[in-house]
Enzyme design. Structure first.
Site: not given
Ligand code: NDP
Length: 449
Positions: A93, A117, A129, A168-169, A212, A243, A380
Site C-alpha cells: 500500500k 509509516k 510505491k 495518490g502522491d 494527511t 493536497n 486509505s
Molecule cells: P501535490 O502534488 O498535491 O502537491 C505538491 C506541492 O508541492 C505542489 O504545490 C508543488 O508545487 C509543491 N512543490 C514541489 N516541489 C517543490 C519544491 N521544491 N519547493 C516548493 N514546493 C514544491 O502532492 P502532495 O501534497 O500529495 O504530496 C506532498 C508531499 O507529501 C510529498 O512528499 C508526498 O510524498 C507526501 N505525502 C502525501 C500524501 C498524500 O496523501 N497526498 C501522504 C503522505 C505523504 P508545483 O505545483 O509547482 O509542482
C-alpha cells in the site's frame, strides 16, 4: 549520527556500492538503520536472521513502458514503475507519483519509508510505491486521461484489492485516480477497492482528501500538548500548496494558528494577515494555476520568486509539505535564528539529515514524516474497509478515527524513544516502533522472502 554497529555499516556500504546513484534511498536507509542500534543489542535475532538485509531489498520491482498520444497526435513514451517493497504485515500500500524526477532510487526511498509509516498506523498494511516520470503540469485533461489509461493498462496486472492498493502522491490527485480507476474497471470488469483516494460517487471515503494534512496537525497538537502548549496564536509556515499543504494549513488555522506563508515549486507567498486558504484552494485545486496568483486578490501579500524563501520567514512552527530534501542545513539555521520552535514533516523526507541534526541540537521540537504524515495511508485503509463492507463512513467518524490514530502514533513513538534511550528524539522512536512490528512478522513467517 555516528554508526557503531559494524554490520549496519557493512550493509549500508554494500547498498551504496550496488546502486551508487540511488542517493535518496541511501539517505533513507542510513537514517533508519542507525537508530536501530540499541534495539539490535537487545534483540540479536534480527541480525541472526538477516532482517536488516531483507527489509532494505524490495520484494518486487516492476518497470514498464507507458506510451500515450498528446492532443496533436504526437506519441510520447514515459517510464512507469511500481516497487512492491514489503508485504509482511499486509498487502502492498502506498502512493503513485507523477513527476519528472521519478526514478527507481526515489521510489525505493519512498517505498522503504512507507514500510515503517504503515506499520506505525497500527493497521494491517504492507508497503508499496510507484509512479512515472510523466509531468501532468501543463497537460490537458484529455492528455492526462490518455496517459493514466495507458499507465493502468500495464499496472492492472500487478495490483489487486488484496495484493497491492495504490493511492495518490505528488501529481496524482482525484482526477488521475479517477482516470486510472475507470481503466482498471474496464479491463478487469471488477468494481473493487483497488485504488484509494477515489471520488465520493464511486467508492471514495469522506475526509480522505483532508486526512494527511489534518493528521499532521493532530500529530503536532500532541507534540504541543506534551509541552502544555497549543496552536493558539502561533505563526505557521507551510511549504507546498498541494493536497498535504492545503489541508495542513486549513486545520492549523481552525486550531487557532496563523498561517503566514505557502509556496509552490516556483515561489512563495507571504500574507501577514494570514493566508486565506479558500483562495489557495481555488487557485490550486480548481484553476490549477500558480501560487503567485494569490497576490492578485490579496492586497498587501507578497510573492517571492524562490520557493526556498519560505524558510527565511519568521515563524513559530514550520511544516515542510512539498517534497524531499526541500529544507536543508542553511534553511534550518535561518529558521532557528528566527525563533522557530517546532518543525514537523508533512512531505516525505523533506528535511536533510544535517537540518534534522541542527534542529535536535538546538532543542527545536521535531516530528518526522513517517509518523506525521501517516494519517493519509491510515485513512486509505478505512477506504479499503468501506469498499469491502459496502457500508459508508461519515466525515465525523473518519475524522474521529484519524485523531485517535495520530494520538496513538505519537504515544507509541514517544514511548519507543524513551525505552531505547533516545529522549526527545521522535525520529528514532518512529524508526524503532515501526520496525519492530514488521521485523517480528518477517521472523514469524520464516525465510521465504
Ligand atoms: P501535490 O502534488 O498535491 O502537491 C505538491 C506541492 O508541492 C505542489 O504545490 C508543488 O508545487 C509543491 N512543490 C514541489 N516541489 C517543490 C519544491 N521544491 N519547493 C516548493 N514546493 C514544491 O502532492 P502532495 O501534497 O500529495 O504530496 C506532498 C508531499 O507529501 C510529498 O512528499 C508526498 O510524498 C507526501 N505525502 C502525501 C500524501 C498524500 O496523501 N497526498 C501522504 C503522505 C505523504 P508545483 O505545483 O509547482 O509542482
Amino acid at each position: 549520527m555516528q554508526i557503531k554497529n559494524k554490520n549496519i555499516k557493512k550493509i549500508i556500504e554494500r547498498v551504496v556500492k550496488k546502486d551508487p546513484l540511488e542517493k535518496e534511498f541511501h539517505q533513507a536507509i542510513g537514517e533508519v538503520l542507525c537508530s536501530l542500534e540499541p534495539l539490535l543489542e537487545k534483540c540479536p535475532e534480527y541480525e541472526d536472521f538477516a532482517v536488516l538485509e531483507r527489509i532494505i531489498e524490495p520484494e518486487r520491482t516492476v518497470i514498464f513502458r507507458v506510451s500515450w498520444m498528446d492532443d496533436k497526435g504526437k506519441v510520447h513514451v514515459n517510464r512507469g514503475m511500481r516497487i512492491e517493497f514489503n508485504s509482511a504485515i499486509g498487502p502492498y500500500k502506498g502512493g503513485l507519483r507523477f513527476h519528472p524526477s521519478v526514478n527507481v532510487g526515489i521510489m525505493k526511498f519512498l517505498g522503504f519509508e512507507q514500510i515503517f509509516k504503515n506499520s506505525l498506523t497500527g493497521l494491517p498494511i504492507g508497503s508499496g510505491k510507484g509512479g512515472s516520470d510523466f509531468d501532468p503540469k501543463g497537460k490537458s485533461d484529455t492528455e492526462v486521461m490518455r496517459f493514466c489509461q495507458s499507465f493502468m493498462t500495464e499496472l492492472q496486472r500487478h495490483i489487486g484489492p488484496n495484493t497491492d492498493i495504490p493511492a495518490g502522491d505528488i501529481g496524482v490527485g482525484p482526477r488521475e485516480i479517477g482516470y486510472m480507476y475507470g481503466q482498471y474497471r474496464r479491463l478487469r470488469n471488477d468494481f473493487t477497492g483497488v485504488l484509494t483516494g477515489k471520488g465520493l460517487s464511486y467508492g471514495g471515503l469522506l475526509a480522505r482528501k483532508e486526512a494527511t494534512g489534518f493528521g499532521l496537525i493532530y500529530f503536532v497538537r500532541e507534540i504541543l500538548k506534551d509541552k502544555k502548549d497549543t496552536f493558539e496564536g502561533k505563526t505557521v509556515t507551510v511549504s507546498g500548496s498541494g493536497n498535504v499543504a492545503i489541508y495542513a494549513a486549513q486545520k492549523a488555522i481552525e486550531l487557532g494558528g496563523k498561517v503566514v506563508a505557502m509556496s509552490d515549486s516556483d515561489g512563495c507567498v507571504f500574507d501577514s494577515k494570514g493566508i486565506d486558504i479558500e483562495t489557495v484552494k481555488k487557485i490550486k485545486e480548481v484553476e490549477r494555476k500558480r501560487i503567485k496568483e494569490y497576490t492578485k486578490s490579496h492586497l498587501g501579500s507578497k510573492y517571492y520568486e524562490n520557493c526556498k524563501g519560505i524558510w527565511t520567514i519568521k515563524t513559530d512552527i514550520a511544516l515542510p509539505c512539498a517534497t524531499q530534501n526541500e529544507l536543508d542545513e542553511k534553511a534550518a539555521k535561518t529558521l532557528i535564528e528566527n525563533g522557530c520552535r517546532l518543525v514537523a514533516e508533512g512531505a516525505n523526507m523533506p528535511c536533510t539529515p544535517e537540518a534534522i541534526e541542527l534542529f535536535q541540537k538546538n532543542s527545536v521540537l521535531f516530528g518526522p514524516a513517517k509518523a506525521g504524515n501517516a494519517g493519509g495511508v491510515a485513512i486509505s485503509t478505512i477506504e479499503m474497509a468501506q469498499n469491502n463492507s459496502h457500508y459508508p463512513w461519515t466525515f465525523e467518524e473518519v475524522d474521529t478515527k484519524l485523531q485517535e490514530i495520530m494520538t496513538n502514533i505519537y504515544k507509541n513513538i514517544k514511548k519507543a524513544s524513551l525505552d531505547y534511550g533516545f529522549e526527545n528524539n521522535l525520529v528514532a522512536g518512529a524508526n524503532i516502533a515501526g520496525f519492530v512490528k514488521v521485523a517480528d512478522a518477517m521472523l514469524a513467517q520464516g525465510v521465504s522472502h
